[in-house]
Design a protein around this motif. Structure first.
Motif, mmCIF file in Angstrom:
data_model
loop_
_atom_site.group_PDB
_atom_site.id
_atom_site.type_symbol
_atom_site.label_atom_id
_atom_site.label_comp_id
_atom_site.label_asym_id
_atom_site.label_seq_id
_atom_site.Cartn_x
_atom_site.Cartn_y
_atom_site.Cartn_z
ATOM 1 N N LEU A 51 5.736 6.695 12.686
ATOM 2 C CA LEU A 51 4.678 6.377 11.724
ATOM 3 C C LEU A 51 4.892 4.993 11.123
ATOM 4 O O LEU A 51 3.950 4.203 11.011
ATOM 5 C CB LEU A 51 4.616 7.426 10.608
ATOM 6 C CG LEU A 51 3.637 7.122 9.466
ATOM 7 C CD1 LEU A 51 2.201 7.020 9.972
ATOM 8 C CD2 LEU A 51 3.756 8.178 8.379
ATOM 9 N N ILE A 52 6.104 4.677 10.764
ATOM 10 C CA ILE A 52 6.392 3.362 10.175
ATOM 11 C C ILE A 52 6.111 2.262 11.194
ATOM 12 O O ILE A 52 5.539 1.219 10.850
ATOM 13 C CB ILE A 52 7.831 3.314 9.626
ATOM 14 C CG1 ILE A 52 7.924 4.247 8.398
ATOM 15 C CG2 ILE A 52 8.234 1.893 9.253
ATOM 16 C CD1 ILE A 52 9.326 4.519 7.917
ATOM 17 N N ALA A 53 6.453 2.493 12.458
ATOM 18 C CA ALA A 53 6.129 1.516 13.508
ATOM 19 C C ALA A 53 4.607 1.365 13.634
ATOM 20 O O ALA A 53 4.102 0.245 13.819
ATOM 21 C CB ALA A 53 6.739 1.948 14.838
ATOM 22 N N CYS A 54 3.889 2.465 13.524
ATOM 23 C CA CYS A 54 2.425 2.420 13.565
ATOM 24 C C CYS A 54 1.881 1.608 12.393
ATOM 25 O O CYS A 54 0.957 0.796 12.557
ATOM 26 C CB CYS A 54 1.840 3.830 13.535
ATOM 27 S SG CYS A 54 2.082 4.779 15.043
ATOM 28 N N ILE A 105 -3.046 7.995 5.076
ATOM 29 C CA ILE A 105 -1.607 8.106 5.323
ATOM 30 C C ILE A 105 -0.845 7.964 4.011
ATOM 31 O O ILE A 105 0.108 8.698 3.750
ATOM 32 C CB ILE A 105 -1.143 7.065 6.356
ATOM 33 C CG1 ILE A 105 -1.748 7.399 7.727
ATOM 34 C CG2 ILE A 105 0.381 7.012 6.443
ATOM 35 C CD1 ILE A 105 -1.541 6.350 8.784
ATOM 36 N N VAL A 106 -1.282 7.035 3.165
ATOM 37 C CA VAL A 106 -0.631 6.869 1.859
ATOM 38 C C VAL A 106 -0.754 8.153 1.059
ATOM 39 O O VAL A 106 0.221 8.636 0.476
ATOM 40 C CB VAL A 106 -1.241 5.690 1.067
ATOM 41 C CG1 VAL A 106 -0.625 5.592 -0.313
ATOM 42 C CG2 VAL A 106 -1.060 4.382 1.815
ATOM 43 N N SER A 107 -1.957 8.746 1.051
ATOM 44 C CA SER A 107 -2.140 9.958 0.253
ATOM 45 C C SER A 107 -1.390 11.145 0.846
ATOM 46 O O SER A 107 -0.915 12.007 0.127
ATOM 47 C CB SER A 107 -3.617 10.288 0.084
ATOM 48 O OG SER A 107 -4.214 10.568 1.315
ATOM 49 N N GLU A 108 -1.280 11.187 2.183
ATOM 50 C CA GLU A 108 -0.548 12.272 2.842
ATOM 51 C C GLU A 108 0.961 12.140 2.672
ATOM 52 O O GLU A 108 1.651 13.113 2.440
ATOM 53 C CB GLU A 108 -0.819 12.238 4.358
ATOM 54 C CG GLU A 108 -1.854 13.163 4.866
ATOM 55 C CD GLU A 108 -1.882 13.154 6.388
ATOM 56 O OE1 GLU A 108 -1.776 14.253 6.951
ATOM 57 O OE2 GLU A 108 -2.009 12.087 6.999
ATOM 58 N N MET A 109 1.469 10.934 2.840
ATOM 59 C CA MET A 109 2.915 10.755 2.984
ATOM 60 C C MET A 109 3.566 9.894 1.903
ATOM 61 O O MET A 109 4.778 9.898 1.770
ATOM 62 C CB MET A 109 3.219 10.106 4.343
ATOM 63 C CG MET A 109 2.883 10.986 5.518
ATOM 64 S SD MET A 109 3.809 12.515 5.528
ATOM 65 C CE MET A 109 5.487 11.908 5.647
ATOM 66 N N GLY A 110 2.777 9.134 1.152
ATOM 67 C CA GLY A 110 3.331 8.198 0.181
ATOM 68 C C GLY A 110 4.281 8.805 -0.829
ATOM 69 O O GLY A 110 5.298 8.216 -1.177
ATOM 70 N N GLU A 114 9.597 7.459 0.906
ATOM 71 C CA GLU A 114 9.689 6.109 0.352
ATOM 72 C C GLU A 114 9.530 5.039 1.444
ATOM 73 O O GLU A 114 8.831 4.048 1.232
ATOM 74 C CB GLU A 114 11.015 5.946 -0.398
ATOM 75 C CG GLU A 114 11.092 4.706 -1.248
ATOM 76 C CD GLU A 114 10.135 4.678 -2.431
ATOM 77 O OE1 GLU A 114 9.964 3.590 -3.003
ATOM 78 O OE2 GLU A 114 9.543 5.714 -2.788
ATOM 79 N N PRO A 115 10.126 5.197 2.632
ATOM 80 C CA PRO A 115 9.913 4.183 3.675
ATOM 81 C C PRO A 115 8.445 4.055 4.102
ATOM 82 O O PRO A 115 7.970 2.951 4.347
ATOM 83 C CB PRO A 115 10.781 4.670 4.842
ATOM 84 C CG PRO A 115 11.846 5.493 4.206
ATOM 85 C CD PRO A 115 11.170 6.158 3.029
ATOM 86 N N VAL A 116 7.723 5.165 4.162
ATOM 87 C CA VAL A 116 6.300 5.108 4.511
ATOM 88 C C VAL A 116 5.527 4.426 3.393
ATOM 89 O O VAL A 116 4.678 3.565 3.639
ATOM 90 C CB VAL A 116 5.734 6.518 4.800
ATOM 91 C CG1 VAL A 116 4.213 6.488 4.937
ATOM 92 C CG2 VAL A 116 6.375 7.107 6.047
ATOM 93 N N ARG A 117 5.804 4.790 2.162
ATOM 94 C CA ARG A 117 5.130 4.150 1.016
ATOM 95 C C ARG A 117 5.386 2.651 1.027
ATOM 96 O O ARG A 117 4.469 1.847 0.831
ATOM 97 C CB ARG A 117 5.601 4.762 -0.300
ATOM 98 C CG ARG A 117 4.762 4.315 -1.510
ATOM 99 C CD ARG A 117 5.470 4.584 -2.826
ATOM 100 N NE ARG A 117 6.728 3.889 -2.941
ATOM 101 C CZ ARG A 117 6.857 2.566 -3.144
ATOM 102 N NH1 ARG A 117 5.804 1.802 -3.239
ATOM 103 N NH2 ARG A 117 8.048 2.005 -3.255
ATOM 104 N N ASN A 118 6.629 2.252 1.303
ATOM 105 C CA ASN A 118 6.964 0.819 1.351
ATOM 106 C C ASN A 118 6.214 0.102 2.466
ATOM 107 O O ASN A 118 5.763 -1.035 2.278
ATOM 108 C CB ASN A 118 8.476 0.624 1.530
ATOM 109 C CG ASN A 118 9.242 0.946 0.266
ATOM 110 O OD1 ASN A 118 8.718 0.869 -0.837
ATOM 111 N ND2 ASN A 118 10.490 1.329 0.427
#
Length: 186
Positions: A51-54, A105-110, A114-118
């Motif tokens: 996900l972060i790579a995406c 994605i922010v609302s699902e995983m943020g 923390e890495p996804v939010r960042n």
């Protein structure tokens, strides 16, 4: 296209269609026609690393596209209107705006990662920087340009979400038409 790029592009499409939580690794493997070992070779930490790579890929796509549009227009207003027009045309053509919104994605995983939010925050920061830079070249002070950039980012991201939920490009069209008045307020 190499395997890593295939995995990222396929996952982006699936995440966009079904949300991050709605897509399992087995579905990604099946659509890509790859083994679990191949996925973990490229993304040893699994789905979140993917996900972060995406998100980094989206960041690059969005900001490169914006920078090109903004470099070809004389003002923030005309550049932003051109960008919004492109988004509205994509929505009218495809019924969606792939690659330009990751609020879901922010609302699902943020709040869970923390890495996804960042990674999401980095993209918003880059987008705001593009707006702010153009606004400063239009003659606005740095402080005003940064405030306006935040407002533009929030308005357009919100407009995209409204297009998706209302199934019409009207919200983006209205934002585009309102830009001259919004830019005068500052």
């Amino acid at each position: 296209m190499d395997t890593k790029e295939l995995i990222i592009n396929t996952s982006l499409t699936l995440f966009h269609q079904k949300g991050y939580l709605g897509v399992g690794l087995n579905e990604i493997l099946k659509v890509c026609s790859i083994s679990k070992g191949s996925l973990y070779h490229h993304f040893p930490n699994g789905k979140e690393e993917l996900l972060i790579a995406c998100l980094h890929s989206l960041n690059e796509t969005i900001t490169t596209d914006m920078e090109e549009i903004f470099s070809n227009h004389p003002s923030t207003q005309t550049a932003t209107q051109a960008m919004i027009e492109k988004l509205a045309m994509q929505f009218d053509r495809d019924g969606t705006i792939t690659g330009y919104t990751f609020s879901s994605i922010v609302s699902e995983m943020g709040s869970l990662s923390e890495p996804v939010r960042n990674a999401c925050a980095l993209t918003f920061t880059k987008i705001q920087g593009i707006y702010a830079s153009k606004l400063e070249s239009d003659g606005f002070s740095k402080e005003t340009a940064e405030s306006m950039a935040l407002m533009l980012t929030a308005s357009i991201e919100g407009g995209i979400m409204l297009c998706l939920t209302k199934k019409t490009s009207d919200p983006l069209t209205i934002i585009s038409k309102s830009l001259p008045n919004l830019l005068k307020v500052f």
